[in-house]
Design a protein around this motif. Structure first.
Motif, PDB file in Angstrom:
ATOM      1  N   GLN A   7      25.249  81.556  62.039  1.00 49.61           N
ATOM      2  CA  GLN A   7      26.083  82.572  62.671  1.00 49.61           C
ATOM      3  C   GLN A   7      25.248  83.779  63.071  1.00 49.61           C
TER       4      GLN A   7
ATOM      5  N   ASN B  73      26.642  82.043  57.876  1.00 53.23           N
ATOM      6  CA  ASN B  73      25.295  82.243  57.364  1.00 53.23           C
ATOM      7  C   ASN B  73      24.253  82.419  58.463  1.00 53.23           C
TER       8      ASN B  73
ATOM      9  N   GLU C 212      26.541  76.108  52.091  1.00 62.12           N
ATOM     10  CA  GLU C 212      27.542  76.441  53.087  1.00 62.12           C
ATOM     11  C   GLU C 212      27.050  76.112  54.492  1.00 62.12           C
ATOM     12  N   SER C 213      27.973  76.080  55.415  1.00 60.06           N
ATOM     13  CA  SER C 213      27.623  75.862  56.816  1.00 60.06           C
ATOM     14  C   SER C 213      26.680  76.966  57.295  1.00 60.06           C
TER      15      SER C 213
ATOM     16  N   THR D 293      28.686  70.411  52.856  1.00 57.93           N
ATOM     17  CA  THR D 293      29.149  71.774  52.564  1.00 57.93           C
ATOM     18  C   THR D 293      30.170  71.776  51.432  1.00 57.93           C
TER      19      THR D 293
ATOM     20  N   ARG E 187      22.819  81.106  50.313  1.00 62.39           N
ATOM     21  CA  ARG E 187      23.534  81.734  51.426  1.00 62.39           C
ATOM     22  C   ARG E 187      22.709  82.892  51.983  1.00 62.39           C
TER      23      ARG E 187
ATOM     24  N   ILE F  85      29.655  85.370  55.987  1.00 61.49           N
ATOM     25  CA  ILE F  85      30.274  84.351  55.134  1.00 61.49           C
ATOM     26  C   ILE F  85      30.862  83.254  56.008  1.00 61.49           C
ATOM     27  N   GLY F  86      30.526  82.021  55.671  1.00 64.05           N
ATOM     28  CA  GLY F  86      31.043  80.879  56.423  1.00 64.05           C
ATOM     29  C   GLY F  86      30.107  80.419  57.513  1.00 64.05           C
TER      30      GLY F  86
END
Length: 946
Positions: free
Chosen positions: A357, A354, A164-165, A284, A307, A351-352
């Protein structure tokens, strides 16, 4: 008389000469059996290949204590080096001299294993992957894949990074390049790392391909000159393509031609060009739906990066601390972090976004904290209220989390200090409490100090020692990796459990660094006991009078330490532990909090609810006023007024009341005292619990908290509706065919009278318990788990043998009634039966065709024959009950089947054959044939992870 003295003196000389000869023999043995190269390789691999006292005992046939004495004497005389580990080992001094030459290891007589290993690893070639947090944990397999891809001849293997990103794909690719530089012994100019984000030119495929492969003049409108592409710039090194799924099909085809032939064309140019480049791509997306199959086939290595939410809790904490440290370095200022901030950031899934963020969130937090620092000229403080509401709210479900997570997070109960120049931990082992006490005691006795005064002086010295330990660790970077350098991992993990036990018993939090000081203390204790170097000291028992609660818990901890590490702990240790517990406790501060008081009709209703809420949230903030029938309204109000004046901190008071005249107390209280007051009506335990959570964690205006009261009440009603799902209890054993069946029978008997047909009992094997629990939650409201082995689920566990006791049954029925919320402790198990007696008692109630007493005797011999001796006796109990049920099945001609039996037999062939041979005596005694399916279940129990 003179001749007697002469003979005695000769005997002493002979004995001394014999001991010297024996010591020389032992020294020669160690030199022969512990070589420099082998020992250093073992150090690098995490293995302690020194010589133990047990090996000397076996080699020379002397008692282990005598062997230990000789080894310690050789160490004291500078012949050997002692390595404090479990077990303690010794090496020849010449090995250390060689390590001093090669690795600059300081010369001294005693080392810890981790300390010695650190010297070797730190002076070896630095592995770039070690800069990645989690390289030896959540990223272990990914790092191995990456290293293999880089070193594979002739130029490495093309690699696709998936995730994921924000999971760190770019950072991981950079580490792969750094590893390539190291392994190829090259510099950046000879082994370049060129990056390109395919998303940057997604809307202009022609320009995208031009960036990658270059173009010649006139290739397209605007191509005024020749241009080299990134493929050419990366020649001899690595081309990292981020967001590779944005590469158009034409570009993918050109890329896999490059991978096949090592050739490419510039746009507008028909001539072939060469480029020896290794491709690392990242995406991704699902490659099977976004990339050409022909491209995917040419990328043999796929690495999936985890993640943030899937990382271990300790690794998350380390990430958070590191990002805060980056900001502290940037600001060149200390940063204080509220423990709730650390916990919330660790528990939020991100979430989104990781890790990316998380880092952005920490940057924003530090920016806001820095702004406040500039405005009020106080320390840079990141408080809980600075988090956005979504992240703050994860703590409202704290009690529902897995206990292994909360036990770790509970170590953080004070503000965390992050310094721009945090040091790694160094700790002098001479700073030893036992040595301090022994020397001081001898000195005081020689001076003729009175017994009473000796105790007081010793207590003061212990106090000073413990304070210095805490102060030392407050000035260090206290993450677990640093602690593992000083203390073995099994001691640290056990210490975590001891601290959690003490925290629950004493209902207090402990300082952030208590794990460090207690782990070091226990390690030193084990070393002293193994060396028979701990003397009992009766003076310390005065501590029992001064700190009775801590002393009681210390008494329990001594038993736990003895059982865990197999040592006999001296009685005086209770005094040391009691002082450690006392000095490390941190009282929960209620400064700047909104006051909260619960008032209910009845003799103890309010007290009961308040106690429950305080216990679950580990605080004493909620105050209670009971209003029995004999107490007037005026008397109740006077109590409320006195209490409100006492606890008011300027933020106001929230009153939780049940009914009647109590609902009007707020207006009168505000009028008479000026304290802002709000009343929440129709109080219940769930509502009180949620309101206390808001008061603890939402440092907002009282009006904002009050507005949420109705919302909390609505949510509690929803919870009640959710409980209308069918109720269930899990019955667990290693196979699902033994003790879980007996547990099911016990449960059905217990619940038949009050809960017949209302609760479903679900037998399940230990291996699949967690999966079954997750799958069943949509259909069932799972109340508890019962069995011989705790599967570690976020629901209460009742051991099957304790469920036969009336006190435990009472707790069990309260749970079924819905009278227990959150975490609770089972009553102390007063029964003192052996596992063999327990197995016999359980089988007597539920088997039909065997004599349990005789069967247990035979099963016990079988267990001894196969040398089954797990650390946890629960597994032995499970095996005995299972085999008792197996014999009952065999005699009653009931067959069971094991799925994929042939494959399992092949996988566990050696153990399978061993079990079949060991079962021959039982088969002859009972005149039965035990099927391979039954044998498979026995093998499954024995091979179940302990």
């Amino acid at each position: 008389m003179n001749s007697v003295y002469i003979i005695f003196f000769i005997k002493i000389l002979i004995n001394k000469e014999y001991k010297m000869s024996q010591a020389n023999d032992i020294l020669d043995f160690i030199k022969r059996n512990c070589k420099v190269e082998v020992f250093i390789k073992g150090l690098k691999d995490g293995k302690n290949l020194g010589i133990t006292a047990l090996e000397i005992q076996n080699e020379y046939g002397i008692l282990r204590n005598n062997a230990s004495s000789i080894l310690n004497l050789l160490c004291k005389n500078g012949k050997l080096v002692k390595i404090n580990s479990r077990p303690v080992t010794f090496i020849d001094k010449e090995i250390l001299n060689e390590m001093n030459k090669k690795y600059n290891v300081p010369i001294k007589n005693i080392y810890t294993f981790n300390e010695l290993r650190e010297y070797i690893l730190n002076t070896s070639i630095n592995d770039p992957f070690e800069m990645l947090l989690g390289y030896n944990s959540s990223l272990l397999s990914q790092v191995r894949q990456a290293k293999a891809a880089i070193v594979y001849p002739p130029k490495g293997l093309h690699t696709l990074l998936l995730g994921e990103s924000g999971v760190g794909k770019t950072t991981f690719a950079q580490a792969m390049h750094a590893y390539g530089l190291l392994m190829n012994n090259k510099e950046n100019k000879d082994y370049p790392f060129v990056t390109f984000n395919c998303a940057d030119y997604f809307n202009n495929p022609q320009l995208l391909l031009s960036q990658l492969f270059g173009h010649v003049k006139g290739a397209f409108t605007g191509a005024d000159t020749d241009k080299i592409g990134l493929v050419e710039k990366a020649n001899g090194g690595i081309l990292f393509l981020d967001e590779v799924h944005r590469l158009p099909p034409d570009g993918q085809e050109m890329l896999f031609y490059l991978m096949d032939k090592g050739e490419y064309n510039r746009l507008g140019d028909g001539s072939k060009r060469k480029s020896n480049v290794l491709i690392i791509a990242a995406t991704t997306e699902d490659p099977s739906t976004t990339l050409l199959n022909t491209f995917i086939r040419r990328v043999p290595v796929n690495i999936i990066l985890p993640r943030y939410k899937d990382k271990p809790i300790a690794e998350k904490i380390e990430l958070i601390e590191q990002f805060f440290r980056f900001e502290a370095i940037n600001l060149q200022q200390e940063i204080l972090i509220a423990p709730e901030v650390l916990k919330a950031l660790a528990l939020f899934d991100f979430i989104g976004g990781n890790i990316g963020q998380l880092r952005s969130e920490i940057k924003l937090l530090c920016a806001n904290a820095f702004l406040q620092y500039l405005q009020n000229n106080q320390r840079i403080y990141v408080g809980y209220q600075m988090l956005n509401k979504e992240i703050r709210d994860v703590l409202l479900n704290y009690l529902k989390l897995d206990k292994s997570i909360t036990s770790y997070l509970n170590m953080f109960s004070e503000d965390i200090v992050i310094r721009p120049n945090s040091k790694n931990i160094e700790y002098e082992e001479t700073n030893d409490i036992y040595e301090i006490i022994t020397k001081k005691l001898d000195s005081l006795k020689q001076k003729g100090v009175a017994l009473e005064n000796i105790t007081d002086v010793l207590k003061t010295d212990i106090d000073n020692y413990l304070c210095s330990v805490s102060k030392h660790f407050n000035n260090t970077n206290s993450n677990l990796n640093n602690l593992y350098k000083l203390v073995s991992k099994d001691i640290v993990l056990a210490t975590m459990q001891f601290i959690e036990y003490a925290r629950e018993k004493l209902q207090v939090n402990f300082s952030n660094h208590f794990l460090f000081s207690l782990s070091l203390h226990i390690q030193e204790l084990i070393k002293r006991v193994e060396e028979n170097n701990v003397s009992s000291n009766q003076h310390l028992f005065k501590i029992k009078k001064e700190h009775p609660e801590e002393f009681s818990v210390a008494n329990d901890l001594v038993k736990k330490i003895s059982n865990k590490f197999g040592i006999i702990v001296p009685e005086s240790e209770k005094g040391f532990l009691a002082l450690l517990l006392f000095h490390s406790r941190v009282e929960i501060s209620d400064n700047n909090k909104i006051g909260i008081i619960i008032i209910c009709h009845g003799d103890s209703t309010a007290t009961s609810i308040a106690n429950t809420c305080n216990m679950l949230l580990n605080t004493n903030m909620m105050k209670a006023i009971d209003m029995p029938l004999s107490q007037s309204i005026d008397e109740t109000y006077k109590k409320l007024k006195s209490m409100a004046l006492a606890i008011n901190k300027g933020k106001g008071i929230i009153i939780l009341a049940d009914m009647g005249s109590l609902l009007d107390f707020d207006k009168k209280l505000t009028s008479e005292t000026g304290i802002k007051t709000k009343v929440v009506k129709n109080v219940s335990t769930p509502i009180a619990l949620e309101m206390l959570r808001h008061v603890l964690y939402d440092m907002e205006d009282i009006d904002n908290v009050y507005e949420q009261a109705k919302f909390v009440e609505d949510n509690c009603n929803k919870i009640v509706v959710a409980k209308k799902k069918e109720l269930a209890i899990l019955s667990v054993c290693a196979t699902g065919k033994g003790s879980s069946i007996i547990a099911k029978n016990i449960l059905e008997e217990l619940i038949d009278k009050y809960y017949a047909d209302k609760i479903k009992i679900i037998p399940v094997d230990l291996e699949n318990a967690k999966d079954v629990f997750k799958k069943m939650q949509d259909r069932y409201y799972i109340l508890a788990v019962v069995g011989t082995i705790d599967p570690i689920l976020p629901i209460p566990f009742f051991p099957i043998n304790q469920l036969m006791q009336s006190e435990i049954q009472q707790v069990f029925f309260h749970l079924l009634d819905g009278n227990i919320n959150g975490i609770f402790m089972l009553p102390e198990n007063k029964a003192n039966y052996t596992i063999f007696e327990t197995a016999k008692d359980l089988l007597e109630k539920y088997v039909k065709f065997i004599n349990p007493k005789y069967a247990i005797t035979k099963i016990r011999k079988f267990i001894e024959k196969i040398e089954y001796n797990p650390k946890n006796e629960e597994y032995v109990l499970d095996l005995m009950i299972h085999m008792g049920c197996m014999l009952d099945r065999c005699l009653s001609k009931i067959d069971i089947k094991y799925n994929n039996l042939d494959l399992y037999k092949e996988k566990e062939k050696l153990l399978f054959d061993k079990i079949i041979i060991a079962l021959k005596d039982i088969e002859q005694d009972y005149n039965i044939k035990i099927s391979d399916d039954e044998v498979a279940y026995i093998v499954k129990i024995i091979t179940t992870k302990k």
